[in-house]
Design a protein around this motif. Structure first.
Motif, PDB file in Angstrom:
ATOM      1  N   ARG A 111       0.846  -1.186   0.000  1.00 52.60           N
ATOM      2  CA  ARG A 111       0.000   0.000   0.000  1.00 52.60           C
ATOM      3  C   ARG A 111       0.883   1.237   0.000  1.00 52.60           C
ATOM      4  O   ARG A 111       1.985   1.245   0.584  1.00 52.60           O
ATOM      5  N   LEU A 112       0.400   2.281  -0.659  1.00 54.32           N
ATOM      6  CA  LEU A 112       1.059   3.584  -0.625  1.00 54.32           C
ATOM      7  C   LEU A 112       0.338   4.426   0.412  1.00 54.32           C
ATOM      8  O   LEU A 112      -0.875   4.614   0.331  1.00 54.32           O
ATOM      9  N   ARG A 113       1.085   4.906   1.395  1.00 54.07           N
ATOM     10  CA  ARG A 113       0.481   5.608   2.530  1.00 54.07           C
ATOM     11  C   ARG A 113       0.966   7.050   2.580  1.00 54.07           C
ATOM     12  O   ARG A 113       2.164   7.323   2.530  1.00 54.07           O
ATOM     13  N   LEU A 114      -0.006   7.969   2.676  1.00 56.62           N
ATOM     14  CA  LEU A 114       0.292   9.388   2.883  1.00 56.62           C
ATOM     15  C   LEU A 114      -0.112   9.769   4.296  1.00 56.62           C
ATOM     16  O   LEU A 114      -1.260   9.557   4.704  1.00 56.62           O
ATOM     17  N   SER A 115       0.818  10.318   5.056  1.00 50.83           N
ATOM     18  CA  SER A 115       0.531  10.824   6.398  1.00 50.83           C
ATOM     19  C   SER A 115       0.742  12.335   6.416  1.00 50.83           C
ATOM     20  O   SER A 115       1.630  12.857   5.729  1.00 50.83           O
ATOM     21  N   VAL A 116      -0.101  13.008   7.162  1.00 46.21           N
ATOM     22  CA  VAL A 116       0.020  14.452   7.355  1.00 46.21           C
ATOM     23  C   VAL A 116       0.132  14.711   8.841  1.00 46.21           C
ATOM     24  O   VAL A 116      -0.729  14.291   9.618  1.00 46.21           O
ATOM     25  N   ASP A 117       1.219  15.362   9.232  1.00 50.20           N
ATOM     26  CA  ASP A 117       1.485  15.642  10.648  1.00 50.20           C
ATOM     27  C   ASP A 117       1.442  14.369  11.487  1.00 50.20           C
ATOM     28  O   ASP A 117       0.926  14.349  12.607  1.00 50.20           O
ATOM     29  N   GLY A 118       1.941  13.281  10.910  1.00 49.61           N
ATOM     30  CA  GLY A 118       2.027  12.034  11.641  1.00 49.61           C
ATOM     31  C   GLY A 118       0.766  11.202  11.660  1.00 49.61           C
ATOM     32  O   GLY A 118       0.770  10.093  12.219  1.00 49.61           O
ATOM     33  N   GLU A 119      -0.310  11.681  11.070  1.00 50.50           N
ATOM     34  CA  GLU A 119      -1.575  10.940  11.035  1.00 50.50           C
ATOM     35  C   GLU A 119      -1.841  10.441   9.622  1.00 50.50           C
ATOM     36  O   GLU A 119      -1.628  11.161   8.644  1.00 50.50           O
ATOM     37  N   ILE A 120      -2.324   9.191   9.508  1.00 53.71           N
ATOM     38  CA  ILE A 120      -2.621   8.624   8.190  1.00 53.71           C
ATOM     39  C   ILE A 120      -3.764   9.406   7.545  1.00 53.71           C
ATOM     40  O   ILE A 120      -4.846   9.530   8.114  1.00 53.71           O
ATOM     41  N   ALA A 121      -3.505   9.919   6.341  1.00 54.00           N
ATOM     42  CA  ALA A 121      -4.528  10.663   5.620  1.00 54.00           C
ATOM     43  C   ALA A 121      -5.108   9.861   4.467  1.00 54.00           C
ATOM     44  O   ALA A 121      -6.275  10.009   4.126  1.00 54.00           O
ATOM     45  N   LEU A 122      -4.302   8.994   3.856  1.00 59.10           N
ATOM     46  CA  LEU A 122      -4.765   8.285   2.669  1.00 59.10           C
ATOM     47  C   LEU A 122      -3.890   7.056   2.434  1.00 59.10           C
ATOM     48  O   LEU A 122      -2.674   7.104   2.633  1.00 59.10           O
ATOM     49  N   GLU A 123      -4.523   5.976   2.014  1.00 61.93           N
ATOM     50  CA  GLU A 123      -3.805   4.791   1.570  1.00 61.93           C
ATOM     51  C   GLU A 123      -4.380   4.335   0.234  1.00 61.93           C
ATOM     52  O   GLU A 123      -5.578   4.510  -0.024  1.00 61.93           O
ATOM     53  N   ALA A 124      -3.514   3.748  -0.603  1.00 63.33           N
ATOM     54  CA  ALA A 124      -3.952   3.231  -1.892  1.00 63.33           C
ATOM     55  C   ALA A 124      -3.252   1.906  -2.145  1.00 63.33           C
ATOM     56  O   ALA A 124      -2.081   1.728  -1.792  1.00 63.33           O
ATOM     57  N   PRO A 125      -3.941   0.932  -2.779  1.00 58.55           N
ATOM     58  CA  PRO A 125      -3.313  -0.368  -3.051  1.00 58.55           C
ATOM     59  C   PRO A 125      -2.228  -0.256  -4.116  1.00 58.55           C
ATOM     60  O   PRO A 125      -2.348   0.521  -5.071  1.00 58.55           O
ATOM     61  N   LEU A 126      -1.175  -1.030  -3.939  1.00 61.17           N
ATOM     62  CA  LEU A 126      -0.107  -1.152  -4.928  1.00 61.17           C
ATOM     63  C   LEU A 126      -0.083  -2.582  -5.439  1.00 61.17           C
ATOM     64  O   LEU A 126      -0.120  -3.530  -4.661  1.00 61.17           O
ATOM     65  N   LEU A 127      -0.034  -2.730  -6.752  1.00 61.08           N
ATOM     66  CA  LEU A 127      -0.085  -4.031  -7.394  1.00 61.08           C
ATOM     67  C   LEU A 127       1.300  -4.446  -7.875  1.00 61.08           C
ATOM     68  O   LEU A 127       2.125  -3.603  -8.251  1.00 61.08           O
ATOM     69  N   ALA A 128       1.543  -5.733  -7.863  1.00 59.88           N
ATOM     70  CA  ALA A 128       2.759  -6.248  -8.485  1.00 59.88           C
ATOM     71  C   ALA A 128       2.704  -5.953  -9.981  1.00 59.88           C
ATOM     72  O   ALA A 128       1.706  -6.231 -10.648  1.00 59.88           O
ATOM     73  N   ALA A 129       3.777  -5.403 -10.524  1.00 58.38           N
ATOM     74  CA  ALA A 129       3.800  -5.020 -11.938  1.00 58.38           C
ATOM     75  C   ALA A 129       4.189  -6.178 -12.846  1.00 58.38           C
ATOM     76  O   ALA A 129       4.081  -6.062 -14.072  1.00 58.38           O
TER      77      ALA A 129
END
Length: 373
Positions: A334-352
């Motif tokens: 998963r690709l995870r974006l955190s803002v100020d240490g808190e999880i804001a968004l996650e997205a699945p990552l697939l094997a290419a």
């Protein structure tokens, strides 16, 4: 494909305009799946007439599957009139009338007809019991794990019907994104006339907040004042839930203010496009030591206005190394974006790419390479 709703800490909610008198509240950006505001989102409450959104969803699903015709008439019986005429919110159906499914749906979504809800249920499946079973099956299919329906209309039923704000957000996402045409056709009408009776919709946001188009209010003495609502601007849709407010005025003012706040206080951007190679993950006992990772969908995010990259942190997360074999297209990270240490968004990552299990020579080579490393 719709973004999955992310059960994470809101990226900014301290200044959200929801008074403390409202114990349950939630605002979700469906474009990104992000939670923008949350208060007791998993606390169970009685939804009252908000139940009718699931009745509408269930009907929409049957219509799309070809199991229910919108032009099909239903003979309203004397027994139904005796039980439901003027009982709470009402379309005021009379025995002998033959409303179509389309008319019953408008009676449900516009004037919250308890009678129309029961009539539609019986028209579609032959019995209330079968209809309610269908509602609960749909709730489970949508992932509404803390929801149960005991009626088609939310009329007090001794606590059999309950839900949470998180679950209603899932329902709001499903009805707007799976059946957008039917949603636009049946939600958001300001008035309904049946025979010589004209009634107004109690929806507090449609026609009052730019882009607002529904959905449903609810009230009983037990439940307080509740609202599941939605609005869309520039291809960004917000879904909101307020529950157990003490008065209709407090609920309605907060509903309008929360939607306006959600649109005004977040900047939306696509940080990476679907198909982009984001990085790689380590593979154990594979024909290759690493596999590239690609995004399944656009990595779109809503960030607080004024947020700077210094406050962001983007990371690839997975339980690794990933054990071979790995199939191309398999979700492995998963690709995870955190803002100020808190999880804001996650997205699945697939094997290419595919990674087969290593043969003996490849295992020796991998082990040697790991030792040298």
């Amino acid at each position: 494909m719709a973004a999955a709703l992310l059960p994470a800490t809101p990226v900014a909610s301290a200044d959200a305009p929801v008074p403390e008198e409202i114990p349950v509240g939630l605002l979700v950006d469906l474009s990104t799946g992000q939670t923008l505001f949350s208060r007791e989102a998993d606390r169970r409450f009685v939804p009252a007439s908000v139940t009718k959104v699931m009745t509408a969803y269930t009907a929409f699903k049957l219509v799309e599957e070809g199991e229910l015709r919108l032009d099909m008439p239903f003979l309203y019986s004397a027994a139904l009139e005796e039980e439901w005429y003027a009982e709470g919110s009402n379309m005021f159906l009379r025995a002998g009338e033959r409303p179509t499914i389309a008319q019953l749906l408008l009676g449900i979504t516009t004037v919250s007809g308890n009678d129309a809800s029961v009539a539609l249920a019986i028209a579609a499946t032959g019995s209330l019991e079968d209809w309610i079973a269908l509602m609960n099956a749909n709730a489970q299919e949508l992932g509404m794990r803390n929801t149960h329906f005991g009626s088609a209309n939310g009329f007090p039923d001794g606590g059999q019907t309950y839900t949470t704000a998180s679950d209603l957000a899932l329902l709001g996402q499903a009805i707007t994104q799976r059946y957008p045409g039917l949603y636009r056709r049946y939600f958001g009408h300001r008035t309904l006339r049946w025979r010589d009776i004209t009634q107004s919709n109690h929806d507090p946001v449609t026609g009052r907040v730019e882009g607002a188009d529904g959905m449903k209010t609810g009230y009983t003495n037990e439940a307080g004042f509740t609202f599941l609502g939605s609005a869309e601007r520039n291809d960004h849709r917000l879904v909101m839930v307020l529950a157990s407010a003490p008065t209709t005025e407090i609920r309605d003012d907060a509903a309008r203010a929360l939607l306006e706040w959600g649109f005004a206080n977040f900047e939306r951007a696509t940080l990476a496009e679907a198909g982009a190679i984001i990085g790689s993950a380590e593979v154990q006992d594979g024909s290759a030591q690493r596999v590239n990772l690609r995004l399944e969908h656009d990595f779109a995010v809503a960030l607080p206005v004024g947020s700077t990259p210094e406050r962001w942190d983007v990371a690839i997360v997975y339980r690794g190394p990933i054990e071979a074999p790995v199939a191309a297209g398999e979700i492995v990270a998963r690709l995870r974006l955190s803002v100020d240490g808190e999880i804001a968004l996650e997205a699945p990552l697939l094997a290419a790419a595919d990674v087969e299990e290593a043969n003996v020579l490849e295992r020796i080579s991998n082990a040697f390479g790991s030792w040298i490393g």
